[in-house]
Design a protein around this motif. Structure first.
Motif, PDB file in Angstrom:
ATOM      1  N   ALA B   2       8.242  -3.739  23.933  1.00 38.76           N
ATOM      2  CA  ALA B   2       9.113  -3.982  25.084  1.00 38.76           C
ATOM      3  C   ALA B   2       8.297  -4.502  26.258  1.00 38.76           C
ATOM      4  N   GLU B   3       7.084  -3.946  26.376  1.00 34.99           N
ATOM      5  CA  GLU B   3       6.233  -4.372  27.492  1.00 34.99           C
ATOM      6  C   GLU B   3       5.815  -5.826  27.328  1.00 34.99           C
ATOM      7  N   ILE B   4       5.508  -6.194  26.103  1.00 35.19           N
ATOM      8  CA  ILE B   4       5.116  -7.586  25.837  1.00 35.19           C
ATOM      9  C   ILE B   4       6.270  -8.522  26.157  1.00 35.19           C
ATOM     10  N   LEU B   5       7.453  -8.082  25.717  1.00 36.09           N
ATOM     11  CA  LEU B   5       8.642  -8.905  25.963  1.00 36.09           C
ATOM     12  C   LEU B   5       8.892  -9.062  27.460  1.00 36.09           C
ATOM     13  N   ALA B   6       8.717  -7.968  28.193  1.00 30.62           N
ATOM     14  CA  ALA B   6       8.927  -8.005  29.644  1.00 30.62           C
ATOM     15  C   ALA B   6       7.919  -8.934  30.300  1.00 30.62           C
ATOM     16  N   ARG B   7       6.703  -8.878  29.840  1.00 30.91           N
ATOM     17  CA  ARG B   7       5.663  -9.736  30.439  1.00 30.91           C
ATOM     18  C   ARG B   7       5.919 -11.200  30.125  1.00 30.91           C
ATOM     19  N   LEU B   8       6.360 -11.460  28.911  1.00 32.32           N
ATOM     20  CA  LEU B   8       6.684 -12.839  28.533  1.00 32.32           C
ATOM     21  C   LEU B   8       7.848 -13.368  29.369  1.00 32.32           C
TER      22      LEU B   8
END
Lengths: 53, 174
Positions: B2-8
């Motif tokens: 989820a964090e990766i998705l948010a950063r992307l």
């Protein structure tokens, strides 16, 4: 956002001014011997074929 | 994950905002235009200001007009009729830049011809010229014995817009 009547009248005035300033260039000079759209398309087609062939 | 998705997502939004900002001050090169192809860069002309950037020409709205006249006669042509203009800008346009593909392409051709100038002769077999000519013939009925001419006009802003004639075509038959 089409041009309104005031703007169209302005374009008419600008067109007339440009034609008066340019004489026979581009504008009314081609009314007697207009090029047809179909002839232009054919001319382009041949030019493209000449490049490819 | 989820964090990766948010950063992307954050990175994507940041890139879009940066692209929008940059586009107001300089012409985006070929590499940057792929973003426009997705129709995601907001169109800041929405605000209707006269000059939004250091280059006033970027605020220009382009219009295509057409008129007909009897073939070979010296009579006055009929009045100009609007053929193509930018779509009305609604609140939705602030966040999304919808692209009607054929309409946007024709307006892009109009912009290119308009930037070539009234005094510059244009090749009537050019793709842009022919595309606009064909669109005008479809929009304005020019029957037998009539010729058609199109013009490209630039306006700027939203109210009391000054009209500027930028290109005048030759006369043509269908």
């Amino acid at each position: 956002m089409n041009l309104d009547k005031r703007e169209l009248r302005e374009v008419e005035r600008l067109t007339l001014a440009w034609q008066q300033a340019s004489g026979s260039r581009s504008g009314d000079g081609s009314r007697e011997r207009p090029l047809s759209l179909s002839a232009l398309l054919e001319q382009r087609r041949r030019a493209l074929e000449g490049r490819v062939g | 994950m989820a964090e990766i998705l948010a950063r992307l997502t954050l990175a994507g939004v940041s890139i879009l905002l940066l692209a929008s900002l940059v586009q107001q001050f300089r012409q985006v090169g070929p590499r940057g235009r792929w973003i426009d192809a997705l129709a995601v860069v907001p169109q800041w002309k929405f605000f209707g200001q006269d000059a939004v950037s250091l280059n006033p020409a970027w605020s220009d709205d382009w219009h295509v007009l057409a008129r007909i006249a009897p073939l070979g006669e010296a009579t006055m042509p009929e009045p100009w009729r609007p053929v193509l203009s930018p779509a009305e800008r609604t609140g939705w346009h602030f966040a999304w830049n919808p692209h009607n593909r054929s309409r946007a392409l024709l307006l892009a051709y109009a912009e290119r011809l308009g930037q070539s100038g009234v005094d510059e002769p244009s090749d009537p077999t050019g793709l842009g010229y022919l595309s606009l000519l064909r669109a005008c013939f479809e929009a304005v009925p020019a029957g037998e014995g009539f010729v058609l001419q199109f013009a490209i006009v630039a306006t700027r802003g939203r109210h009391e817009r000054p009209a500027d004639l930028r290109f005048l075509s030759q006369w043509h038959v269908r």
